[in-house]
Design a protein around this motif. Structure first.
Motif, PDB file in Angstrom:
ATOM      1  N   TRP A  22      26.818  32.610 -12.301  1.00  0.00           N
ATOM      2  CA  TRP A  22      27.507  32.584 -13.595  1.00  0.00           C
ATOM      3  C   TRP A  22      27.042  31.385 -14.412  1.00  0.00           C
ATOM      4  O   TRP A  22      26.697  31.520 -15.600  1.00  0.00           O
ATOM      5  N   LEU A  23      27.013  30.233 -13.773  1.00  0.00           N
ATOM      6  CA  LEU A  23      26.579  29.022 -14.469  1.00  0.00           C
ATOM      7  C   LEU A  23      25.123  29.097 -14.897  1.00  0.00           C
ATOM      8  O   LEU A  23      24.758  28.602 -15.969  1.00  0.00           O
ATOM      9  N   MET A  24      24.273  29.705 -14.081  1.00  0.00           N
ATOM     10  CA  MET A  24      22.867  29.842 -14.444  1.00  0.00           C
ATOM     11  C   MET A  24      22.752  30.618 -15.761  1.00  0.00           C
ATOM     12  O   MET A  24      22.053  30.188 -16.678  1.00  0.00           O
ATOM     13  N   CYS A  25      23.446  31.735 -15.865  1.00  0.00           N
ATOM     14  CA  CYS A  25      23.386  32.537 -17.088  1.00  0.00           C
ATOM     15  C   CYS A  25      23.946  31.762 -18.280  1.00  0.00           C
ATOM     16  O   CYS A  25      23.350  31.767 -19.368  1.00  0.00           O
ATOM     17  N   MET A  26      25.073  31.085 -18.075  1.00  0.00           N
ATOM     18  CA  MET A  26      25.668  30.331 -19.181  1.00  0.00           C
ATOM     19  C   MET A  26      24.786  29.158 -19.575  1.00  0.00           C
ATOM     20  O   MET A  26      24.592  28.884 -20.771  1.00  0.00           O
ATOM     21  N   ASN A  27      24.221  28.463 -18.596  1.00  0.00           N
ATOM     22  CA  ASN A  27      23.378  27.303 -18.913  1.00  0.00           C
ATOM     23  C   ASN A  27      22.111  27.705 -19.650  1.00  0.00           C
ATOM     24  O   ASN A  27      21.680  27.005 -20.570  1.00  0.00           O
ATOM     25  N   VAL A  28      21.505  28.824 -19.269  1.00  0.00           N
ATOM     26  CA  VAL A  28      20.316  29.302 -19.993  1.00  0.00           C
ATOM     27  C   VAL A  28      20.706  29.655 -21.430  1.00  0.00           C
ATOM     28  O   VAL A  28      19.998  29.303 -22.381  1.00  0.00           O
ATOM     29  N   ALA A  29      21.830  30.342 -21.598  1.00  0.00           N
ATOM     30  CA  ALA A  29      22.288  30.695 -22.947  1.00  0.00           C
ATOM     31  C   ALA A  29      22.538  29.436 -23.777  1.00  0.00           C
ATOM     32  O   ALA A  29      22.155  29.372 -24.950  1.00  0.00           O
ATOM     33  N   LEU A  30      23.152  28.432 -23.171  1.00  0.00           N
ATOM     34  CA  LEU A  30      23.380  27.164 -23.878  1.00  0.00           C
ATOM     35  C   LEU A  30      22.061  26.479 -24.213  1.00  0.00           C
ATOM     36  O   LEU A  30      21.888  25.955 -25.320  1.00  0.00           O
ATOM     37  N   ASP A  31      21.127  26.466 -23.268  1.00  0.00           N
ATOM     38  CA  ASP A  31      19.822  25.839 -23.519  1.00  0.00           C
ATOM     39  C   ASP A  31      19.124  26.490 -24.707  1.00  0.00           C
ATOM     40  O   ASP A  31      18.457  25.814 -25.495  1.00  0.00           O
ATOM     41  N   GLU A  32      19.269  27.799 -24.849  1.00  0.00           N
ATOM     42  CA  GLU A  32      18.617  28.526 -25.937  1.00  0.00           C
ATOM     43  C   GLU A  32      19.308  28.321 -27.282  1.00  0.00           C
ATOM     44  O   GLU A  32      18.667  28.405 -28.321  1.00  0.00           O
TER      45      GLU A  32
END
Length: 130
Positions: A93-103
């Motif tokens: 879950w965090l991986m998906c959210m962190n990638v979205a935040l990074d973008e």
């Protein structure tokens, strides 16, 4: 003179920014093979999940309390209790959210604050010890 309070909701871009974050998060869950276990515990049609996360994040980030107005108190742990949320699920879950935040988020301090807050909530959702 009272200055307007700038919230995380505002800094993220308001309704449009929160919606963009939520949609990218769920798109990543669909796209990334590393999120397969997380994706398979969700329904095939993610529209309801997208809508609920958008409404929750709106209020959680300091914007309109859309989730509470429609569903009442979030009671996140209770609502996640039927799902096996272990370290692997949390991390996916965090991986998906962190990638979205990074973008989406260019301000590094703001991004770090959001990632830390999301990590705390995601860890709190764990209901399995491993």
């Amino acid at each position: 003179m009272n200055l307007p309070t700038i919230t995380h909701y505002d800094l993220l871009g308001g309704e449009e920014g929160v919606l963009r974050l939520v949609n990218r998060f769920y798109d990543l869950m669909d796209e990334l093979p590393e999120a397969w276990e997380l994706r398979k515990i969700h329904p095939q049609d993610l529209q309801s999940a997208r809508d609920k996360l958008f409404k929750f994040l709106s209020g959680w980030l300091g914007g309109p309390g859309l989730y509470e107005a429609e569903y009442g108190h979030p009671r996140l742990r209770m609502r996640h209790a039927p799902f096996p949320v272990d370290i692997q699920m949390r991390d996916q879950w965090l991986m998906c959210m962190n990638v979205a935040l990074d973008e989406q988020v260019t301000d590094e301090l703001f991004k770090m604050q959001l990632k830390s807050a999301f990590a705390n909530v995601a860890d709190h959702m764990r209901n399995r010890t491993n």
